[in-house]
Each structure stands twice: as structure tokens, then as C-alpha cells.
Design a protein around this motif. Structure first.
Motif, short mmCIF file in Angstrom:
data_model
loop_
_atom_site.label_atom_id
_atom_site.label_comp_id
_atom_site.label_asym_id
_atom_site.label_seq_id
_atom_site.Cartn_x
_atom_site.Cartn_y
_atom_site.Cartn_z
N THR A 30 0.22 -1.20 -0.11
CA THR A 30 -0.29 0.00 0.34
C THR A 30 0.95 1.03 0.55
OG1 THR A 30 -0.43 -0.19 2.39
CG2 THR A 30 -2.05 -0.93 1.08
N GLY A 31 1.94 1.23 0.65
CA GLY A 31 3.13 2.55 0.99
C GLY A 31 3.23 2.52 -0.62
N GLY A 32 4.34 1.19 -1.44
CA GLY A 32 4.77 1.66 -2.63
C GLY A 32 6.24 2.09 -2.63
N ILE A 33 6.90 2.83 -1.53
CA ILE A 33 8.48 3.16 -1.84
C ILE A 33 8.44 3.01 -0.24
CG2 ILE A 33 8.45 5.32 -3.84
CD1 ILE A 33 8.49 7.27 -0.98
N GLU A 34 10.07 2.47 -0.15
CA GLU A 34 11.16 1.71 0.78
C GLU A 34 11.18 2.98 1.63
OE1 GLU A 34 12.39 2.58 -2.24
OE2 GLU A 34 12.59 1.00 -3.13
N ARG A 57 1.66 4.08 -7.18
CA ARG A 57 1.06 3.14 -8.70
C ARG A 57 3.14 3.38 -9.01
NH1 ARG A 57 -2.73 6.25 -12.21
NH2 ARG A 57 -4.70 6.07 -10.16
N LEU A 58 4.48 4.16 -8.46
CA LEU A 58 5.49 3.97 -9.56
C LEU A 58 6.23 3.46 -10.07
CD1 LEU A 58 7.39 5.80 -10.86
CD2 LEU A 58 8.51 6.52 -7.78
N TYR A 59 6.92 1.73 -8.94
CA TYR A 59 7.11 1.06 -9.08
C TYR A 59 7.00 -0.03 -10.19
CZ TYR A 59 10.80 2.21 -5.45
OH TYR A 59 11.79 3.56 -5.29
N THR A 60 5.50 -0.48 -10.33
CA THR A 60 4.48 -0.75 -10.58
C THR A 60 4.69 -0.57 -12.62
OG1 THR A 60 3.22 -2.00 -9.01
CG2 THR A 60 2.13 -2.49 -11.54
N LEU A 61 4.49 0.54 -12.47
CA LEU A 61 4.35 1.32 -14.02
C LEU A 61 5.97 1.53 -14.53
CD1 LEU A 61 2.33 5.02 -13.41
CD2 LEU A 61 1.56 2.32 -14.57
N LEU A 62 6.39 1.34 -13.58
CA LEU A 62 8.59 0.88 -14.20
C LEU A 62 8.55 -0.28 -14.83
CD1 LEU A 62 10.59 3.10 -11.49
CD2 LEU A 62 10.01 4.14 -14.46
N ARG A 63 8.07 -1.14 -13.77
CA ARG A 63 7.88 -2.28 -14.32
C ARG A 63 7.58 -2.77 -15.41
NH1 ARG A 63 10.19 -6.99 -11.47
NH2 ARG A 63 11.86 -5.70 -9.04
N GLN A 64 5.55 -1.77 -15.76
CA GLN A 64 5.03 -2.20 -16.58
C GLN A 64 5.65 -1.46 -18.48
OE1 GLN A 64 1.27 -0.85 -16.14
NE2 GLN A 64 0.84 -2.23 -14.65
N GLY A 65 6.33 -0.87 -18.01
CA GLY A 65 7.06 0.02 -18.29
C GLY A 65 8.58 -0.30 -19.18
N GLU A 66 9.68 -1.24 -18.68
CA GLU A 66 10.28 -1.32 -19.05
C GLU A 66 10.09 -2.79 -20.19
OE1 GLU A 66 12.78 -3.31 -16.20
OE2 GLU A 66 11.44 -4.43 -15.88
N LYS A 67 9.04 -3.74 -19.58
CA LYS A 67 8.56 -5.47 -21.03
C LYS A 67 7.66 -4.52 -22.16
CE LYS A 67 7.04 -7.77 -17.37
NZ LYS A 67 7.06 -8.35 -16.19
N ARG A 68 7.36 -3.27 -21.76
CA ARG A 68 6.54 -2.81 -23.43
C ARG A 68 7.14 -1.86 -24.07
NH1 ARG A 68 0.84 -1.16 -20.51
NH2 ARG A 68 0.96 -0.52 -22.96
N ALA A 69 8.17 -0.74 -23.63
CA ALA A 69 8.87 0.41 -24.01
C ALA A 69 10.06 0.00 -24.35
CB ALA A 69 8.56 1.87 -23.64
#
Ligand code: AMP
Ligand code: MG
Length: 332
Positions: free
Chosen positions: A173-177, A288-300
């Protein structure tokens, strides 16, 4: 090795305890990001964490304990403000750096005289730490330099077949360290920004500094010296939508597949483009940040980050991770 993913059950925690006692590393959910934990008293177990992650040998680990664990067993005294901060924020996303009593493996703190301690609030983390009833040294459960994991699947993507068990508590739920706070001086000093803010700490402790290493000085929190949170594609950090569009068109003209990651308010500027929506509030962006970074690296082939405009609250932590992922500068 098979990597099992189990939820919060008594049998899962008994299995986790057996693995930790056998010197294995176990990944577990926390409210910030997933951690990769091992018995902090064991040199071999702690060294296994560094080997699994490919983590530099001078980047110390945070020790995690359950809410009833007596922290004074591991530390050597604490200032009055630190006791007040513990009462106010623990369990929660605040890591406190104390003078160490030298009880845990010397590889936890990499030769520093201090020890970073955290009491996570996630029920899965609490059940796990209670079951093992040992201090658990745990960095984030990602390969060194890669984006931190906020789901069990992210952990599996980095460590599938290499660790025996992931304790799944769903999306973090927090999403960053966690915020890392130096509690060895007269005034607490933030070594790494996170979800607990400078203002919140100052309200309890009377004052709070943000530590900035002087030019050429070795940072007090060694982890901050490293490239971090990096998606495995090209990245660019922009301050404006115009700049982002220019980079986007360039990449497309060159036959690449660009994507833009930006706050919700900018979405209308990028209609018809591939966009990842970071959200509106500081909490949403952190989550959201880390999930989006991991999605982005797979597609872009190129991920273009447009610096969010918000300030205050957890934005200092979000901007810190954002600029370190995309490679840019920002003032906090
Ligand atoms: P991670 O768990 O991967 O988020 O990394 C832990 C962070 O805590 C890194 O930035 C470390 O440099 C920092 N850290 C751990 N122990 C200490 C310590 N004793 N003093 C200062 N920073 C620490
Ligand atoms: Mg990390």
C-alpha cells in the motif's frame, strides 16, 4: 529450486521460520515494498542476501523486528526524541539508525558502527517476524539496481527458482521504501526520504534535518550513492510536456517504442500516445511508481518520465525515487 508463494497462514509462517533457521532467504510483504530477509545473527545467511541480489558489499541492510521485540538488545542507547518517534510511528514505514551494540552479523552494517532498525506494520511481516522471533536483515527483494518489488509477482520475476518462499500480502500500500532516519545525533536527520515526512518527524522530535552529503563526502546512507530503481530500458527525465513529446517523436521516428510516464493532470497533452498514469496525489504516485516502471520496461524501448509537479507530503520521497529511476536532478 521451486519458489512457493504463500499467504498469511500459520503453516506458511512455520515454513518461513524453518527456512530462516536453516540460513535461507525468504521474501515477505511489507507496507513499503517486499523485503528479502535472512537471519541477522548469521554471517552466512546475511552474505546470501548480498549474493542473491548482486548487492555491493558496502551497502548495509536494515534489520526488521516484530512490534514486541526489544530493540535495546541490538542497539547501544537512544536519545529521548528517538523513543518518542518510536512510539509515534512504529510499527510503520520509518527506519531508525542507532549506535549498534554489535550483536548482529558484521555484514549487516558493512563496518559502520550503527544499525538500521525497522518494525514493519504489514500483518504478513508481523506474523513472519513474530514466528521467527529473530532480527531479520532485509533489503528490498529486487536484483541490485532494479526497480523495487511491490507485488509477489515482481519478486518472482527477479528471484523465481532462487529462493524457496515468498510470503504474499498482496500489493504494497505504501509503494516506496521506508524513510531512513539517523538517530545518532542531537537532532534526527533523514538519510533517505520516504512515506514518513520531515514535517511529521519534526512535529514529534521538535526538529528534523535532511542530510545532504557534502561534495565528495561518502554518504552516511551508502545506498543513496548507487544507481537505483532502474527500469531495463532507456530512460529520460523531462520537466515539460513539450520536451517529452519531442523525445517521444524522436524515438518513434527511429523505429523505437516510446512510452510516457506522467501525473494524471498531463494526460490530455499526450492523447494518442502510449502513456502510464502516475496518478494525482502523493500517496497514489508512491503506490503506483514501481509497478508502472516494471510495466514500462516490458513494453517500451524508451520510457520518458515527466517530473510530477506536486510538493509536500510524501512527494520528497516520490521525487527522489523518480529522479533516480529516470536519471535527473531535483531539489527537495
Ligand atoms: P533497501 O533495504 O534496499 O531499501 O536499502 C536499505 C537502505 O538503508 C540503504 O539506502 C542503506 O544505505 C540504508 N542503511 C542501512 N543500514 C544503514 C546504516 N547503519 N546507516 C545508514 N544507512 C543505512
Ligand atoms: Mg533497495
Amino acid at each position: 529450486m521451486e519458489t512457493r508463494i504463500l499467504g498469511n497462514s500459520r503453516s506458511a509462517m512455520e515454513l518461513a521460520k524453518a527456512y530462516i533457521e536453516a540460513g535461507e532467504a525468504v521474501a515477505f510483504h511489507t507496507e513499503t515494498v517486499y523485503g528479502l530477509g535472512a537471519n541477522a545473527f548469521s554471517d552466512e545467511a546475511v552474505l546470501k542476501i548480498y549474493a542473491l541480489k548482486g548487492r555491493p558489499a558496502d551497502n548495509p541492510l536494515i534489520v526488521h523486528v516484530h512490534r514486541d521485540y526489544d530493540i535495546s538488545r541490538l542497539t547501544d542507547g537512544e536519545p529521548a526524541y528517538a523513543a518518542a518517534l518510536r512510539r509515534a510511528f512504529l510499527p510503520g514505514p520509518l527506519t531508525m539508525v542507532y549506535p549498534s551494540s554489535g550483536k548482529v552479523s558484521r555484514y549487516v552494517s558493512c563496518g559502520l558502527q550503527t544499525l538500521a532498525v525497522r518494525v514493519p506494520s504489514s500483518p504478513v511481516a508481523q506474523a513472519f517476524l513474530k514466528a521467527v522471533n529473530l532480527p531479520v536483515a532485509a533489503p528490498s527483494a529486487n536484483l541490485s539496481k532494479h526497480v523495487s518489488p511491490v507485488t509477489a509477482q515482481h519478486v518472482l520475476d527477479d528471484f523465481g527458482g532462487k529462493i524457496p518462499l515468498i510470503l504474499d500480502g498482496g500489493a504494497c500500500t505504501g509503494g516506496i521504501e521506508s524513510t531512513v532516519l539517523d538517530c545518532t545525533g542531537e537532532v534526527p536527520a533523514i538519510l533517505r526520504e520516504g512515506l514518513v515526512t520531515r514535517e511529521q518527524i519534526a512535529r514529534i522530535a521538535g526538529d528534523c534535518r535532511v542530510y545532504v552529503p557534502a561534495e565528495g563526502e561518502k554518504p552516511k546512507s551508502p545506498g543513496m550513492a548507487y544507481k537505483h530503481y532502474s527500469p531495463r530500458c532507456k530512460t529520460a527525465c523531462c520537466r515539460s510536456a513539450e520536451e517529452a513529446l519531442r523525445l517521444y517523436e524522436n524515438e518513434e521516428t527511429g523505429g523505437g517504442k516510446p512510452m510516457i510516464l506522467c501525473e494524471s493532470a498531463l494526460l490530455p497533452r499526450f492523447s494518442g500516445r502510449e502513456v502510464l498514469d502516475l496518478g494525482e496525489t502523493d500517496a497514489e504516485m508512491a503506490r503506483r511508481l514501481y509497478t508502472l516502471l516494471r510495466q514500462g520496461e516490458k513494453r517500451a524501448t524508451l520510457l520518458v518520465g515527466v517530473m510530477p509537479s506536486g510538493r509536500g507530503g510524501a512527494m520528497a520521497g516520490v521525487l527522489n525515487r523518480f529522479t533516480r529511476a529516470f536519471g535527473g536532478d531535483h531539489e527537495t
